[in-house]
Enzyme design. Structure first.
Site, mmCIF file in Angstrom:
data_model
loop_
_atom_site.group_PDB
_atom_site.id
_atom_site.type_symbol
_atom_site.label_atom_id
_atom_site.label_comp_id
_atom_site.label_asym_id
_atom_site.label_seq_id
_atom_site.Cartn_x
_atom_site.Cartn_y
_atom_site.Cartn_z
ATOM 1 N N GLY A 18 0.894 -1.194 0.019
ATOM 2 C CA GLY A 18 -0.051 0.030 0.059
ATOM 3 C C GLY A 18 0.865 1.158 -0.116
ATOM 4 O O GLY A 18 1.996 1.165 -0.181
ATOM 5 N N TYR A 151 -14.740 0.833 9.804
ATOM 6 C CA TYR A 151 -13.415 1.317 9.869
ATOM 7 C C TYR A 151 -13.089 1.836 11.142
ATOM 8 O O TYR A 151 -12.069 1.450 11.664
ATOM 9 C CB TYR A 151 -13.044 2.340 8.747
ATOM 10 C CG TYR A 151 -11.702 2.898 8.835
ATOM 11 C CD1 TYR A 151 -10.541 1.908 8.157
ATOM 12 C CD2 TYR A 151 -11.018 4.060 9.205
ATOM 13 C CE1 TYR A 151 -9.429 2.122 8.196
ATOM 14 C CE2 TYR A 151 -9.922 4.390 9.048
ATOM 15 C CZ TYR A 151 -8.694 3.689 8.516
ATOM 16 O OH TYR A 151 -7.711 3.907 8.571
ATOM 17 N N THR A 181 -2.383 11.298 6.133
ATOM 18 C CA THR A 181 -0.994 11.089 5.471
ATOM 19 C C THR A 181 -1.119 11.220 4.089
ATOM 20 O O THR A 181 -2.179 10.779 3.583
ATOM 21 C CB THR A 181 -0.455 9.939 5.958
ATOM 22 O OG1 THR A 181 -0.510 9.733 7.530
ATOM 23 C CG2 THR A 181 1.211 9.911 5.480
#
Length: 318
Positions: A18, A151, A181
């Site tokens: 990822g 999530y 981020t």
């Protein structure tokens, strides 16, 4: 028992193909370690790690963390989980399973081999926060049955499991709460605000802003984030976290859009859409603990980080 030898470690990074995981692997390899990258490639991509093939210290393992994994390692970074709303809401049950079963499997592995294990948690554990900025002592304001719950609550449960393993088995754990981020290798269609705005600006599409754009976020460049994760893993065993990692400089979404338009010299216009359900109004980390415990603070200015990210997407979109 942990293996005892020189400072070269064998490290497992789940979600290693990822965006964030691949940058972390680059850092770990640069520090002389061996790395096993574990990823099922649901949101990760081989493009992010293709430059590592042929490196004798790197190994790729296509595997889903919801199933047990049997390897011998000294440290585990558990980053596996879709992180953008588009991806984690695509299959919300699988998202929860990845957070919960993935945590159980990585904790079980760490217990078997005596390794240290770090959980990549998220600022989303704070939900739509009632305090500002958010400190690690804040318990959060999370909707347990909303569209983001797979999530948010999955990560909250993963933290619970980490601390129960620590209390029950004295496992060496670290928990990082990661705030927004961004940087090169973001997925162009992940729906996150930085990648969305940059791709829209570079292609001349309208820049979509939800609500009036007055909700705030704090954006941390990927190099600063992986440095923080690496430093957190290296803290004393007695220190567990949770620890906020992010850039405390706060910007409205509208300010971000205007910066992206300026830096790309784009002709894109702003389009305002309804605010999604449970979208947090404010997001700003208190990083006092990271600064006092390990001397960490972000170094990359937003404009510099955006220029690096824009350059990456220009190449991707050719």
């Amino acid at each position: 028992m942990p293996r005892v030898y020189d400072s070269r470690k064998r490290i497992l990074v789940t979600g290693g193909a990822g965006f964030l995981g691949s940058h972390l692997i680059d850092r770990l390899l640069a520090h002389g370690h061996e790395v096993i990258c574990c990823d099922n490639l649901f949101t990760g991509t081989k493009r992010n790690i293709e430059h590592l093939h042929g490196n004798p210290a790197f190994e790729f393992l296509r595997h889903d963390v919801t199933f047990p994994l049997y390897v011998e390692v000294d440290e585990i970074y558990n980053l596996a989980c879709p992180a953008s709303p588009i991806h984690y809401q695509h299959d919300p049950v699988q998202t929860t399973k990845t957070s919960v079963h993935g945590a159980i499997n990585m904790l079980g592995l760490a217990k078997r081999v005596g390794s240290k294990v770090l959980q990549a948690s998220t600022s989303e554990v704070y939900g739509d926060p009632a305090i500002h900025p958010q400190t690690e002592q804040y318990w959060g304001n999370v909707n347990p049955i909303g569209p983001r719950s797979c999530y948010d609550e999955g990560k909250r449960c993963a933290e619970t499991l980490f601390f129960d393993y620590w209390r029950q088995n004295r496992l060496r754990i670290k928990v990082a709460r990661i705030f927004n981020t961004y940087g090169p290798r973001m997925h162009p269609n992940d729906g996150r605000v930085v990648s969305n705005f940059i791709v829209q600006a570079l292609t001349g599409e309208p820049i979509t802003i939800f609500g009036e754009g007055q909700q705030t976020r704090s954006f941390c460049f990927v190099a600063d984030m992986v440095r923080g994760l690496h430093q957190l893993m290296d803290t004393a065993d007695e220190f567990t976290g949770p620890m906020n990692l992010g850039n405390p400089r706060e910007f409205t979404i509208l300010e971000l859009a205007e910066r992206v338009i300026s830096l790309t010299a784009s002709s894109s216009k702003l389009v305002f859409l309804p605010l999604p359900e449970d979208d947090p109004r404010q997001r700003q980390p208190d990083i006092g603990l990271a600064t006092s415990e390990m001397g960490w603070s972000p170094e990359v200015d937003l404009d510099d980080g955006l220029l690096s990210t824009i350059s990456y997407f220009k190449e991707r979109l050719q």
